[in-house]
Design an enzyme around this catalytic site. Sequence first.
Site, mmCIF file in Angstrom:
data_model
loop_
_atom_site.group_PDB
_atom_site.id
_atom_site.type_symbol
_atom_site.label_atom_id
_atom_site.label_comp_id
_atom_site.label_asym_id
_atom_site.label_seq_id
_atom_site.Cartn_x
_atom_site.Cartn_y
_atom_site.Cartn_z
ATOM 1 N N GLY B 11 0.822 -1.206 0.000
ATOM 2 C CA GLY B 11 0.000 0.000 0.000
ATOM 3 C C GLY B 11 0.852 1.250 0.000
ATOM 4 O O GLY B 11 1.840 1.344 0.739
ATOM 5 N N ARG B 72 0.710 -4.978 -4.824
ATOM 6 C CA ARG B 72 0.785 -6.149 -3.952
ATOM 7 C C ARG B 72 1.148 -7.320 -4.869
ATOM 8 O O ARG B 72 0.636 -7.434 -5.977
ATOM 9 C CB ARG B 72 -0.551 -6.398 -3.259
ATOM 10 C CG ARG B 72 -1.012 -5.179 -2.475
ATOM 11 C CD ARG B 72 -2.020 -5.544 -1.397
ATOM 12 N NE ARG B 72 -2.556 -4.352 -0.777
ATOM 13 C CZ ARG B 72 -1.939 -3.670 0.202
ATOM 14 N NH1 ARG B 72 -0.777 -4.076 0.671
ATOM 15 N NH2 ARG B 72 -2.487 -2.588 0.733
ATOM 16 N N GLY B 102 5.734 -2.011 3.882
ATOM 17 C CA GLY B 102 5.277 -2.463 5.188
ATOM 18 C C GLY B 102 5.562 -3.931 5.414
ATOM 19 O O GLY B 102 6.462 -4.522 4.787
ATOM 20 N N ASP B 103 4.808 -4.473 6.294
ATOM 21 C CA ASP B 103 4.833 -5.865 6.701
ATOM 22 C C ASP B 103 5.118 -6.842 5.543
ATOM 23 O O ASP B 103 6.185 -7.486 5.467
ATOM 24 C CB ASP B 103 3.433 -6.111 7.288
ATOM 25 C CG ASP B 103 3.302 -7.437 7.968
ATOM 26 O OD1 ASP B 103 4.134 -8.301 7.702
ATOM 27 O OD2 ASP B 103 2.349 -7.583 8.765
ATOM 28 N N THR B 126 4.390 2.621 5.584
ATOM 29 C CA THR B 126 3.024 2.115 5.681
ATOM 30 C C THR B 126 2.238 3.026 6.601
ATOM 31 O O THR B 126 2.745 3.443 7.642
ATOM 32 C CB THR B 126 2.972 0.683 6.231
ATOM 33 O OG1 THR B 126 1.621 0.401 6.655
ATOM 34 C CG2 THR B 126 3.873 0.487 7.427
ATOM 35 N N ASP B 128 -0.079 2.160 8.411
ATOM 36 C CA ASP B 128 -0.612 1.403 9.543
ATOM 37 C C ASP B 128 0.275 1.443 10.782
ATOM 38 O O ASP B 128 -0.184 1.142 11.879
ATOM 39 C CB ASP B 128 -0.825 -0.063 9.129
ATOM 40 C CG ASP B 128 -1.835 -0.190 8.009
ATOM 41 O OD1 ASP B 128 -2.753 0.649 7.956
ATOM 42 O OD2 ASP B 128 -1.709 -1.104 7.186
ATOM 43 N N ASP B 130 2.422 -0.567 11.760
ATOM 44 C CA ASP B 130 2.412 -1.863 12.437
ATOM 45 C C ASP B 130 3.708 -2.643 12.231
ATOM 46 O O ASP B 130 3.684 -3.853 11.997
ATOM 47 C CB ASP B 130 1.210 -2.687 11.967
ATOM 48 C CG ASP B 130 1.222 -2.919 10.465
ATOM 49 O OD1 ASP B 130 1.978 -2.219 9.764
ATOM 50 O OD2 ASP B 130 0.484 -3.796 9.993
ATOM 51 N N ARG B 155 -17.928 15.555 12.841
ATOM 52 C CA ARG B 155 -18.329 16.121 14.132
ATOM 53 C C ARG B 155 -19.285 17.292 13.934
ATOM 54 O O ARG B 155 -20.268 17.436 14.657
ATOM 55 C CB ARG B 155 -17.082 16.580 14.898
ATOM 56 C CG ARG B 155 -17.365 17.313 16.187
ATOM 57 C CD ARG B 155 -17.898 16.409 17.282
ATOM 58 N NE ARG B 155 -16.855 15.552 17.829
ATOM 59 C CZ ARG B 155 -17.065 14.644 18.777
ATOM 60 N NH1 ARG B 155 -18.298 14.457 19.278
ATOM 61 N NH2 ARG B 155 -16.080 13.892 19.217
ATOM 62 N N MET B 170 -8.629 3.035 9.006
ATOM 63 C CA MET B 170 -7.771 1.957 8.536
ATOM 64 C C MET B 170 -6.865 1.443 9.659
ATOM 65 O O MET B 170 -6.881 1.951 10.768
ATOM 66 C CB MET B 170 -6.930 2.426 7.348
ATOM 67 C CG MET B 170 -7.720 2.442 6.044
ATOM 68 S SD MET B 170 -6.643 2.778 4.626
ATOM 69 C CE MET B 170 -7.691 2.251 3.272
ATOM 70 N N GLY B 171 -6.077 0.458 9.332
ATOM 71 C CA GLY B 171 -5.146 -0.096 10.302
ATOM 72 C C GLY B 171 -4.965 -1.605 10.162
ATOM 73 O O GLY B 171 -4.222 -2.213 10.900
ATOM 74 N N ARG B 172 -5.658 -2.186 9.189
ATOM 75 C CA ARG B 172 -5.620 -3.648 8.992
ATOM 76 C C ARG B 172 -5.858 -4.390 10.295
ATOM 77 O O ARG B 172 -7.001 -4.536 10.716
ATOM 78 C CB ARG B 172 -4.307 -4.049 8.336
ATOM 79 C CG ARG B 172 -4.309 -3.636 6.859
ATOM 80 C CD ARG B 172 -3.372 -4.494 6.094
ATOM 81 N NE ARG B 172 -2.048 -4.425 6.720
ATOM 82 C CZ ARG B 172 -1.040 -5.188 6.397
ATOM 83 N NH1 ARG B 172 -1.184 -6.077 5.432
ATOM 84 N NH2 ARG B 172 0.110 -5.086 7.008
ATOM 85 N N GLU B 188 -15.754 10.010 21.624
ATOM 86 C CA GLU B 188 -16.375 9.543 22.851
ATOM 87 C C GLU B 188 -16.154 8.044 23.069
ATOM 88 O O GLU B 188 -16.306 7.555 24.193
ATOM 89 C CB GLU B 188 -17.879 9.849 22.825
ATOM 90 C CG GLU B 188 -18.226 11.283 23.159
ATOM 91 C CD GLU B 188 -17.970 12.252 22.026
ATOM 92 O OE1 GLU B 188 -17.859 11.791 20.867
ATOM 93 O OE2 GLU B 188 -17.870 13.464 22.268
ATOM 94 N N SER B 219 -23.478 15.364 19.989
ATOM 95 C CA SER B 219 -22.986 14.310 19.111
ATOM 96 C C SER B 219 -22.229 13.275 19.928
ATOM 97 O O SER B 219 -21.802 13.532 21.055
ATOM 98 C CB SER B 219 -22.055 14.915 18.071
ATOM 99 O OG SER B 219 -20.972 15.567 18.710
ATOM 100 N N HIS B 255 -10.457 4.773 1.558
ATOM 101 C CA HIS B 255 -9.168 5.003 0.904
ATOM 102 C C HIS B 255 -8.683 6.441 0.923
ATOM 103 O O HIS B 255 -7.540 6.702 0.537
ATOM 104 C CB HIS B 255 -9.240 4.498 -0.534
ATOM 105 C CG HIS B 255 -9.164 3.011 -0.636
ATOM 106 N ND1 HIS B 255 -10.267 2.212 -0.486
ATOM 107 C CD2 HIS B 255 -8.117 2.174 -0.822
ATOM 108 C CE1 HIS B 255 -9.910 0.941 -0.602
ATOM 109 N NE2 HIS B 255 -8.621 0.889 -0.806
ATOM 110 N N ARG B 258 -5.209 7.057 2.581
ATOM 111 C CA ARG B 258 -3.893 6.763 2.019
ATOM 112 C C ARG B 258 -3.289 7.958 1.300
ATOM 113 O O ARG B 258 -2.079 8.113 1.230
ATOM 114 C CB ARG B 258 -4.010 5.634 0.970
ATOM 115 C CG ARG B 258 -4.088 4.302 1.566
ATOM 116 C CD ARG B 258 -3.567 3.244 0.595
ATOM 117 N NE ARG B 258 -3.747 1.973 1.243
ATOM 118 C CZ ARG B 258 -2.973 1.540 2.236
ATOM 119 N NH1 ARG B 258 -1.946 2.261 2.638
ATOM 120 N NH2 ARG B 258 -3.216 0.393 2.807
#
Lengths: 337, 337, 337, 337
Positions: B11, B72, B102-103, B126, B128, B130, B155, B170-172, B188, B219, B255, B258
């Site tokens: 990504g 990928r 990334g990973d 990445t 993410d 991670d 908001r 996102m964050g897989r 919240e 809200s 998306h 990104r």
Amino acid sequence: MKKIAVITSGGDAPGMNACIRAIVLTAYQHGMEVIGFRHGFRGIVEDLNQPLHPNDMRLVSQRGGTILLSSRYPEFKQVSAAKAAAQVLDAHGIGALVVIGGDGSFRGAHHLNQHWYGQVIGVPGTIDNDLAGTDTTIGFTTAVDTAMEAIDRIRETAEAMARVFVIEVMGRHAGFIGLHAAIAGSAEGMLVPELEPQPKLAEIADNIKRARSAFPDSSYIVVVSENLWPGGVSQLAKELTQATGTTCHAAPLGHIQRGGRPNAQDRILSMQLGQAAVHAIIDGASGHMIGVEQGHVVEVPIHLTFERDKPLDLRLVNLQRGLQQLNFASKVGEESA
Amino acid sequence: MKKIAVITSGGDAPGMNACIRAIVLTAYQHGMEVIGFRHGFRGIVEDLNQPLHPNDMRLVSQRGGTILLSSRYPEFKQVSAAKAAAQVLDAHGIGALVVIGGDGSFRGAHHLNQHWYGQVIGVPGTIDNDLAGTDTTIGFTTAVDTAMEAIDRIRETAEAMARVFVIEVMGRHAGFIGLHAAIAGSAEGMLVPELEPQPKLAEIADNIKRARSAFPDSSYIVVVSENLWPGGVSQLAKELTQATGTTCHAAPLGHIQRGGRPNAQDRILSMQLGQAAVHAIIDGASGHMIGVEQGHVVEVPIHLTFERDKPLDLRLVNLQRGLQQLNFASKVGEESA
Amino acid sequence: MKKIAVITSGGDAPGMNACIRAIVLTAYQHGMEVIGFRHGFRGIVEDLNQPLHPNDMRLVSQRGGTILLSSRYPEFKQVSAAKAAAQVLDAHGIGALVVIGGDGSFRGAHHLNQHWYGQVIGVPGTIDNDLAGTDTTIGFTTAVDTAMEAIDRIRETAEAMARVFVIEVMGRHAGFIGLHAAIAGSAEGMLVPELEPQPKLAEIADNIKRARSAFPDSSYIVVVSENLWPGGVSQLAKELTQATGTTCHAAPLGHIQRGGRPNAQDRILSMQLGQAAVHAIIDGASGHMIGVEQGHVVEVPIHLTFERDKPLDLRLVNLQRGLQQLNFASKVGEESA
Amino acid sequence: MKKIAVITSGGDAPGMNACIRAIVLTAYQHGMEVIGFRHGFRGIVEDLNQPLHPNDMRLVSQRGGTILLSSRYPEFKQVSAAKAAAQVLDAHGIGALVVIGGDGSFRGAHHLNQHWYGQVIGVPGTIDNDLAGTDTTIGFTTAVDTAMEAIDRIRETAEAMARVFVIEVMGRHAGFIGLHAAIAGSAEGMLVPELEPQPKLAEIADNIKRARSAFPDSSYIVVVSENLWPGGVSQLAKELTQATGTTCHAAPLGHIQRGGRPNAQDRILSMQLGQAAVHAIIDGASGHMIGVEQGHVVEVPIHLTFERDKPLDLRLVNLQRGLQQLNFASKVGEESA
């Protein structure tokens, strides 16, 4: 029940509101009330108080500026002013004061600390990042983003017209905004007070001339800290124009660098520091700034934050110095071949 | 003269272009050539090469995406693919490869390292965040800023209509964007995989119901990581609507997270890592990722970056947990009085 | 002294606050008071009143959402509700009501006009731009800017990965946002209800396949209005993936399109309309919407605004149709040569 | 097969790239080739040509500046220069030239039209909007958005510190940006050349003093067009400081107003005008500017665009004059009661 007071003082910085929110919410979590004074130290002396309640905090973190307003208040250097402030704070039954501000505000906090029995805690809030004892300050990275976006805009027009620009960024007497904005903006040149307290016109002009001769169709941007060149960036642009024979345009970014919504990093930092300030008060601390170093929240004696110098990160200096000369290196390489 | 190759893989992440710029400029500074391959590992295997010259780097740092394109490419797990890539790299006389990704890309880099004699260096790119062994990754803070700005927008409309929103970020399988965006957005509620691998509907619904009954005009925003709730955030919103009797609106950010111009922090980080990657190559390193920990550039064996778990910063977790329950605490406080 | 009431009703739209400011300032200029009711028509019925004073207006134009809050309130269709509202308005001594809202809100205004003796003036406030009798509505161009920025972001990642995206924009049953965002985003395809009430999958798929085969390395973006494809954009993406053999990614932009600071055009429009609404009240108008046509402020019987259809600008339709097929025309041209 | 040439000339304006895209795509649609010359008229004379192909147009609309580069080239006033340009155009077999630019560029186009047999079409591209015969020009609304965003930022810091700011916007000798930015920024004062060619210091100072005495805690912003006050906005701020006894801060916005991504309105306008320019060429037009009036594309003899004055929209002038005095009217009202 303990009462905390909070002020924002000196130049406003994006993130101050998020910090106020974290202070108010955390204080209430621990059963404490919070009172704000508008316009910084002046507001304490003149008792411009305003109770702060969690409900009022629901929509403030997103906003730039400071809901508590601020001011510069040199009169606070006088002992009588500090004593007057102490009296007002006592009259409200306040046990601790959080001062969100920069250099001058921390001198005020230090001064008050010597004339008042309550706890005084500083939280670093200044776009200039010129406080020792903390890696970054509230508002700094947002100001860098703002300066960078302005440089991006100027880059487009500079590129379209193949122009040279000398862009002045804030920083009072510190080069943090200058250094970070120069890297982020891929600037061809950088002048900051720590590295070049007395920059030489001939040297800057030579770099411009060399680049222009190799790449006459390209833009060239020099980032300069305010207060560095006598007469400011307009004067520098004028002198460079003479020295290079190419029109050099001045672009002082000015006050747009203070405003704007805080970025995520500044909001998170602000809330971390605000929460930690309340925790420090509970722990009995006083006369300290709550900072962050290498990811950890730290407590630093407040006078050290303005007595000590805070150096630029040398690795970033080297990064920019390496990259800026390389923007036009290839041609030079070809020539030397 | 040594040749370096560079790819962006997996990504795309904002800042990759600034990293490419720093690699190219630094390599030329040390007398090395740079070749890019388009579309990541696939581009090596298919020899989609493209020489990279400092001149081409003048205006790329500002742009999101990646000028080298990405993809990928699960086929690269096969030994034959790694050998094919090694052959192409050798045919070009390349001595070292920098993989920005990334990973999954680092698994590919590790795999290639076992079938090719050249040096392989990873740079964490990445959104993410991670990857173990580095505090942050290229694109992460820009993605958090983007998510935060989206939350800010939602908001406003949520506040105008007194609505509940469940916002998916996102964050897989990692909660970094979720945690940082929740704090920055003053959410919240927050659901991230590390903290609540199997969140309980009743608990979330109870929090919403309590807040709605105390503040019917306000809200309420819950930030949720993708892949966390079976059926996604639309399903979660549907179930919450049933459980609370209040319409809960789903807002998957998708998306947009990104893309976008990299913020200053990501540009600076990207250039630091890119420069350090070239320095590491000169020093003879291979099979390592160049990361940054507590402000310092570090080299980490590349397999550790994906074999080890990277925990969330517990202090930030506690910050959000403290603040989120306090958004509506005052009313509760009054009730208990 | 005459009293004016103002509400914002239905979906919030950026610029509503600037409109409220202009109404309040202009009313005071002419010696009239202004009262707001929170949450639209519901707020009148429930008497959620709030006096509005020029001082409160100093910093609101910059903000998205609506400081008066809004709501959808289908109950207002009942005669009893309109009569209840009339009673509340009379009890406050209100002589005129300004309704800032869209389609549904104007039906409410029309309904109230038949059960109340005061003047009722509509101001078009909806991001959808689906009101006849005005070239544009408050919030429309800001929503288009927001959608365009999201498309720009997705374009970057789509380009990096050579992907096909199907992006869903708002518009309820009107294609204004879709058309304008498609042009501004240089989209390769566009589906809006006015042009393709029942779009054919095969045709869209064919276009994608042709483009992909000519330019396998390029992104491809189709902008689709909400409510157009059964099952939404996720379903469309799924069907297109099957029909083309290429993964087509769905990106519903959702509620981010409502929020955000109004752009300059929307602020200026909002203030123009707000000022004109007060002038119309002074002139004795009632049952009219204040719109803008070809640069001129116009008064239109309010029922016509929702009874008539508002067509898309055919020249813009032709512009997009011309340009979108040309994005990939060159290759076709070469092939036909 | 017919060949079209295109240049961007004078100050760059956001949207020029979208216009180039529309010209190239539309020309190809009609079987014509397009050649660009870099750096405007200078590029024709020096034959800095560059073929433009639909493929190159895929990702340019989003970008500010101009991919064709631009320049100011006063030498083009000479007959010899026009003849040299005609020769180059003929040598390439070019039948028509599109000039995207402003006032000065259109003088050049008019001049060339008298020394060359090909068709010359102007497209209004200037942020200043100072061309008669068209309601708006490419880049104008984006520049207004940029100025407004800068005013928003300054407003936040001005409000925090209760400061007076004098903000200088672009416009050369026209007040369009000034007027629109003043309205959009809710400015308390406005000075533009059409309305106040020789503004009186005492009057401005009086307004500031009155507002400050009624609302000492509020910000006060005056928007001023460049070239209006002798010595610029810094000098004006200095004189106002003396005259009011309050520090008035100068904020020249400068070159950031040219750059940045075009907003949706400017992209759509640019593409409309670009498409219409090609259609006009096909229709045999020459010596005309393609403009837009009240939503319709129009053709205007090019010399009229710079010979005639273009007045400000009086309704907007009255809007701003009405609102700006009302920002602080209530207090005055109370005093008079």
